[in-house]
Design an enzyme around this catalytic site. Structure first.
Site, PDB file in Angstrom:
ATOM      1  N   GLN A 146       7.639 -11.306 -23.107  1.00  0.00           N
ATOM      2  CA  GLN A 146       7.927 -12.139 -24.286  1.00  0.00           C
ATOM      3  C   GLN A 146       9.339 -12.727 -24.230  1.00  0.00           C
ATOM      4  O   GLN A 146       9.516 -13.921 -24.427  1.00  0.00           O
ATOM      5  CB  GLN A 146       7.764 -11.293 -25.560  1.00  0.00           C
ATOM      6  CG  GLN A 146       7.828 -12.126 -26.833  1.00  0.00           C
ATOM      7  CD  GLN A 146       8.159 -11.305 -28.076  1.00  0.00           C
ATOM      8  OE1 GLN A 146       8.521 -10.127 -27.986  1.00  0.00           O
ATOM      9  NE2 GLN A 146       8.020 -11.911 -29.237  1.00  0.00           N
ATOM     10  N   ASP A 158       8.552  -9.980 -11.708  1.00  0.00           N
ATOM     11  CA  ASP A 158       7.732  -9.193 -12.631  1.00  0.00           C
ATOM     12  C   ASP A 158       6.647  -8.509 -11.815  1.00  0.00           C
ATOM     13  O   ASP A 158       6.435  -8.845 -10.655  1.00  0.00           O
ATOM     14  CB  ASP A 158       7.102 -10.090 -13.721  1.00  0.00           C
ATOM     15  CG  ASP A 158       6.846  -9.320 -15.011  1.00  0.00           C
ATOM     16  OD1 ASP A 158       6.229  -8.242 -14.937  1.00  0.00           O
ATOM     17  OD2 ASP A 158       7.285  -9.772 -16.082  1.00  0.00           O
ATOM     18  N   ARG A 194       3.561  -8.815 -12.423  1.00  0.00           N
ATOM     19  CA  ARG A 194       2.474  -9.802 -12.254  1.00  0.00           C
ATOM     20  C   ARG A 194       3.002 -11.203 -12.511  1.00  0.00           C
ATOM     21  O   ARG A 194       4.078 -11.365 -13.088  1.00  0.00           O
ATOM     22  CB  ARG A 194       1.298  -9.489 -13.181  1.00  0.00           C
ATOM     23  CG  ARG A 194       1.597  -9.589 -14.654  1.00  0.00           C
ATOM     24  CD  ARG A 194       0.410  -9.163 -15.480  1.00  0.00           C
ATOM     25  NE  ARG A 194       0.200  -7.727 -15.382  1.00  0.00           N
ATOM     26  CZ  ARG A 194       0.852  -6.834 -16.118  1.00  0.00           C
ATOM     27  NH1 ARG A 194       1.734  -7.229 -17.011  1.00  0.00           N
ATOM     28  NH2 ARG A 194       0.633  -5.538 -15.998  1.00  0.00           N
ATOM     29  N   TYR A 253      10.187   5.538 -27.178  1.00  0.00           N
ATOM     30  CA  TYR A 253      10.903   4.289 -26.914  1.00  0.00           C
ATOM     31  C   TYR A 253      12.342   4.381 -27.432  1.00  0.00           C
ATOM     32  O   TYR A 253      13.300   4.063 -26.722  1.00  0.00           O
ATOM     33  CB  TYR A 253      10.135   3.165 -27.606  1.00  0.00           C
ATOM     34  CG  TYR A 253      10.757   1.794 -27.550  1.00  0.00           C
ATOM     35  CD1 TYR A 253      10.932   1.123 -26.350  1.00  0.00           C
ATOM     36  CD2 TYR A 253      11.131   1.137 -28.734  1.00  0.00           C
ATOM     37  CE1 TYR A 253      11.479  -0.157 -26.319  1.00  0.00           C
ATOM     38  CE2 TYR A 253      11.665  -0.141 -28.712  1.00  0.00           C
ATOM     39  CZ  TYR A 253      11.845  -0.780 -27.506  1.00  0.00           C
ATOM     40  OH  TYR A 253      12.378  -2.048 -27.474  1.00  0.00           O
ATOM     41  N   LYS A 292      15.853   4.277 -25.380  1.00  0.00           N
ATOM     42  CA  LYS A 292      16.887   3.268 -25.634  1.00  0.00           C
ATOM     43  C   LYS A 292      18.228   3.939 -25.965  1.00  0.00           C
ATOM     44  O   LYS A 292      19.280   3.488 -25.523  1.00  0.00           O
ATOM     45  CB  LYS A 292      16.459   2.322 -26.767  1.00  0.00           C
ATOM     46  CG  LYS A 292      15.338   1.369 -26.376  1.00  0.00           C
ATOM     47  CD  LYS A 292      15.771   0.405 -25.291  1.00  0.00           C
ATOM     48  CE  LYS A 292      14.688  -0.505 -24.805  1.00  0.00           C
ATOM     49  NZ  LYS A 292      15.050  -1.294 -23.609  1.00  0.00           N
TER      50      LYS A 292
HETATM   51  C1  AKB Z   1       9.070  -2.842 -30.946  1.00  0.00           C
HETATM   52  O1  AKB Z   1       8.513  -3.081 -32.023  1.00  0.00           O
HETATM   53  O2  AKB Z   1       8.823  -1.861 -30.247  1.00  0.00           O
HETATM   54  C2  AKB Z   1      10.129  -3.800 -30.467  1.00  0.00           C
HETATM   55  C3  AKB Z   1      11.495  -3.381 -30.874  1.00  0.00           C
HETATM   56  C4  AKB Z   1      11.897  -3.418 -32.286  1.00  0.00           C
HETATM   57  O3  AKB Z   1      12.282  -3.024 -30.041  1.00  0.00           O
HETATM   58  N1  AKB Z   1       9.851  -5.123 -30.944  1.00  0.00           N
END
Ligand code: AKB
Length: 316
Positions: free
Chosen positions: A13, A35, A37, A143, A147
């Site tokens: 994106q 990438d 792909r 996630y 981060k």
């Molecule tokens: C997600 O929703 O995982 C991402 C972000 C806020 O990092 N768009």
């Protein structure tokens, strides 16, 4: 400007729009897209492209050497919702790719790195309104944990090895050219597609779920802006808070209704609600604004107009 740039995750994106923007500034042949792909025709036909699995450190190094890369934008990542389904894979992808790139910079192979962080570094114990740059960071998603760890590594490599790594905490990003994949904020992209294609949308977050968001044009401007800023002006070497707008599903619905009055929304929250509830509602990005001159342009009304106009011309 003959800087040789590598974009990893160029077909995603952010990557697809960032690649085209950087090719306009630095010249098509100087910006190498890569990438796992192939991407859309515009991206594939506008400059060099390499198939790359970023977890393959040897392949990554050979591309860096082949093109004598100076700057890397590491955009490949598994986002919040998908990462909850594949925690181990998410950790490997999100962490190992960053550590490889940081090591290449430490060894003098590359000069500058952009690495995206996210509002996901915050958690339920963080102040939710006007979240400060420095505050409690206790993320509850894989996630978010990846981060936060990444931010700490970036600062560590800067402090100990003078690695010039720059980062921003993206809010939810809204774009029309390429679909996002696997994020919690992605409803705010899909809603525009469904408004045009179906006239209605079933939202996986509940009414009243306010989240920080940004139009892609602003996100690209910020990304290039922080990379072009003087080194001395980048004072946060973990990652910068970045903000533009905040809204709940019913507010984006109202904005769409101004263009498509018959549009309707219904709600069927799923596991992503819990993720959204752990994130801030609005972000204090005063440091990004004062350190390197960040300024957003798009509000909810202008973003909605741009989204609907562009999507009508492409999918509508
Ligand atoms: C997600 O929703 O995982 C991402 C972000 C806020 O990092 N768009």
């Amino acid at each position: 400007m003959n800087t040789k740039i590598l974009i990893i995750g160029a077909c995603g994106q952010i990557g697809s729009e960032l690649t085209l923007a950087l090719r306009t500034i630095y010249g098509d042949s100087n910006v190498i897209a890569s990438d796992i792909r192939e991407g859309n025709d515009e991206l594939m036909n506008s400059g060099p492209f390499e198939i790359l699995d970023v977890t393959d450190k040897i392949a990554l190094e050979s591309i860096i050497r082949k093109y004598q890369i100076e700057e890397v934008y590491l955009m490949a990542a598994m986002l919040s919702a998908t990462a909850e389904k594949f925690p181990e894979k998410a950790w490997q992808l999100n962490m190992n790719s960053l550590l490889s790139i940081l090591d290449f910079a430490k060894d003098g192979l590359i000069k500058k790195i952009f690495w995206p962080s996210s509002i996901a570094v915050f958690g339920p114990t963080t102040p939710r309104e006007n979240t400060p740059q420095q505050t409690v960071t206790e993320p509850t998603t894989v996630y978010g944990i990846s981060k936060l760890a990444g931010e700490r590594w970036c600062e560590y490599y800067f402090n100990n090895y003078d690695v010039d790594v720059r980062s921003i905490r993206y809010p939810g990003l809204i774009s029309w050219k390429t679909n996002p994949g696997g994020g919690t904020t992605d409803y705010a992209v899909d809603i525009y597609h469904q408004a045009i294609q179906k006239g209605s949308y079933e939202c996986f977050l509940s009414e009243g779920t306010i989240l920080p968001m940004m139009y892609m044009d602003d996100a690209i401007k910020a990304t290039i802006g922080i990379m072009q800023a003087d080194k001395a002006n980048i004072k946060e070497r973990s990652s910068y808070n970045l903000a533009a707008i905040s809204f709940a599903p019913e507010e984006v619905t109202a904005a769409i209704k101004k263009h498509i009055p018959e549009f309707t929304i219904s709600y069927d929250p799923d596991f992503r609600q819990k993720i959204a509830d752990s994130w801030p509602q609005s972000i204090d990005d005063a440091k990004a604004r004062s350190d390197w001159g960040w300024k957003h342009e798009f509000d909810l009304a202008s973003m909605t107009k741009a989204m609907l106009t562009n999507l009508k011309a492409t999918i509508g």
